[in-house]
Scaffold this motif. Structure first.
Motif, mmCIF file in Angstrom:
data_model
loop_
_atom_site.group_PDB
_atom_site.id
_atom_site.type_symbol
_atom_site.label_atom_id
_atom_site.label_comp_id
_atom_site.label_asym_id
_atom_site.label_seq_id
_atom_site.Cartn_x
_atom_site.Cartn_y
_atom_site.Cartn_z
ATOM 1 N N ILE A 1 17.078 -0.052 -18.951
ATOM 2 C CA ILE A 1 18.198 -0.070 -19.903
ATOM 3 C C ILE A 1 19.435 -0.661 -19.230
ATOM 4 N N VAL A 2 19.723 -0.227 -18.022
ATOM 5 C CA VAL A 2 20.862 -0.772 -17.277
ATOM 6 C C VAL A 2 20.677 -2.268 -17.043
ATOM 7 N N MET A 3 19.480 -2.662 -16.628
ATOM 8 C CA MET A 3 19.212 -4.080 -16.395
ATOM 9 C C MET A 3 19.349 -4.893 -17.681
ATOM 10 N N SER A 4 18.910 -4.320 -18.807
ATOM 11 C CA SER A 4 19.025 -5.017 -20.094
ATOM 12 C C SER A 4 20.490 -5.254 -20.455
ATOM 13 N N VAL A 5 21.315 -4.241 -20.252
ATOM 14 C CA VAL A 5 22.751 -4.383 -20.550
ATOM 15 C C VAL A 5 23.368 -5.451 -19.647
ATOM 16 N N GLY B 1 0.763 -1.240 0.000
ATOM 17 C CA GLY B 1 0.000 0.000 0.000
ATOM 18 C C GLY B 1 0.792 1.288 0.000
ATOM 19 N N ALA B 2 2.084 1.227 -0.285
ATOM 20 C CA ALA B 2 2.863 2.470 -0.373
ATOM 21 C C ALA B 2 2.331 3.313 -1.530
ATOM 22 N N PRO B 3 2.228 4.606 -1.344
ATOM 23 C CA PRO B 3 1.665 5.481 -2.385
ATOM 24 C C PRO B 3 2.678 5.841 -3.475
ATOM 25 N N LEU B 4 3.137 4.816 -4.189
ATOM 26 C CA LEU B 4 4.177 4.993 -5.203
ATOM 27 C C LEU B 4 3.698 4.605 -6.603
ATOM 28 N N GLY B 5 2.408 4.600 -6.805
ATOM 29 C CA GLY B 5 1.844 4.154 -8.072
ATOM 30 C C GLY B 5 2.281 4.958 -9.281
ATOM 31 N N ARG B 6 2.743 6.178 -9.074
ATOM 32 C CA ARG B 6 3.172 7.001 -10.211
ATOM 33 C C ARG B 6 4.375 6.403 -10.934
ATOM 34 N N PHE B 7 5.090 5.481 -10.289
ATOM 35 C CA PHE B 7 6.271 4.871 -10.888
ATOM 36 C C PHE B 7 5.966 3.581 -11.648
ATOM 37 N N THR B 8 4.717 3.174 -11.708
ATOM 38 C CA THR B 8 4.404 1.873 -12.292
ATOM 39 C C THR B 8 3.027 1.875 -12.939
ATOM 40 N N SER C 1 3.309 8.460 -17.517
ATOM 41 C CA SER C 1 3.836 8.888 -16.226
ATOM 42 C C SER C 1 5.272 9.364 -16.376
ATOM 43 N N ARG C 2 5.483 10.633 -16.115
ATOM 44 C CA ARG C 2 6.833 11.199 -16.189
ATOM 45 C C ARG C 2 7.764 10.488 -15.199
ATOM 46 N N SER C 3 7.262 10.190 -14.011
ATOM 47 C CA SER C 3 8.071 9.501 -12.997
ATOM 48 C C SER C 3 8.530 8.143 -13.501
ATOM 49 N N GLU C 4 7.626 7.419 -14.115
ATOM 50 C CA GLU C 4 7.972 6.097 -14.636
ATOM 51 C C GLU C 4 9.002 6.221 -15.767
ATOM 52 N N ARG C 5 8.807 7.174 -16.646
ATOM 53 C CA ARG C 5 9.753 7.372 -17.754
ATOM 54 C C ARG C 5 11.147 7.723 -17.243
ATOM 55 N N LEU C 6 11.211 8.614 -16.268
ATOM 56 C CA LEU C 6 12.506 9.107 -15.798
ATOM 57 C C LEU C 6 13.255 8.129 -14.893
ATOM 58 N N VAL C 7 12.522 7.283 -14.196
ATOM 59 C CA VAL C 7 13.171 6.350 -13.264
ATOM 60 C C VAL C 7 13.268 4.942 -13.850
ATOM 61 N N MET C 8 12.158 4.420 -14.305
ATOM 62 C CA MET C 8 12.137 3.015 -14.714
ATOM 63 C C MET C 8 12.796 2.767 -16.073
#
Length: 124
Positions: A112-116, A24-31, A100-107
């Motif tokens: 990309i790093v995880m893919s590499v 229930g953390a209010p972090l939905g903007r990232f996903t 979501s700008r937050s999702e674009r900027l963080v995820m």
């Protein structure tokens, strides 16, 4: 071995994030496209919890492929890491075009790093 350990470390951080979302953390903007910027609805919280199992599978495949652990047959971890790489690359696309700008900027950079890292592990 270092790329596998770094990938597992990132997966662990993401697992903590997904557990927080599930609780229930209010972090939905990232996903999930940021459609629910605060607390996720129950169905998406369940999806967040289930993603932890996917991260665990990805992590064990990476560690197995790198020779840190021996859980899977060699062909399974080799093929599995290519699947992980493809999965991460494909998941970068919706994150890159997320409303979501937050999702674009963080995820997106994170994926990309995880893919590499996954590519380096897959190449063995």
């Amino acid at each position: 071995m270092l790329p596998a350990l770094l990938l597992v470390a990132v997966l662990a951080v993401l697992a903590v994030f997904q557990i927080a979302l599930a609780l229930g953390a209010p972090l939905g903007r990232f996903t999930f496209g940021g459609r629910h910027p605060g607390v996720l609805p129950v169905g998406l919280r369940v999806a967040a919890a289930l993603s932890v199992a996917v991260y665990a599978l990805m992590g064990t495949l990476a560690l197995d492929r790198a020779g840190v652990i021996a859980v899977y047959p060699a062909d399974a971890s080799r093929i599995g890491m290519w699947v992980v790489f493809g999965f991460l690359v494909l998941n970068t696309i919706p994150n890159a075009i997320s409303p979501s700008r937050s999702e674009r900027l963080v995820m997106t950079p994170l994926l990309i790093v995880m893919s590499v890292l996954a590519l380096l592990v897959a190449l063995g």
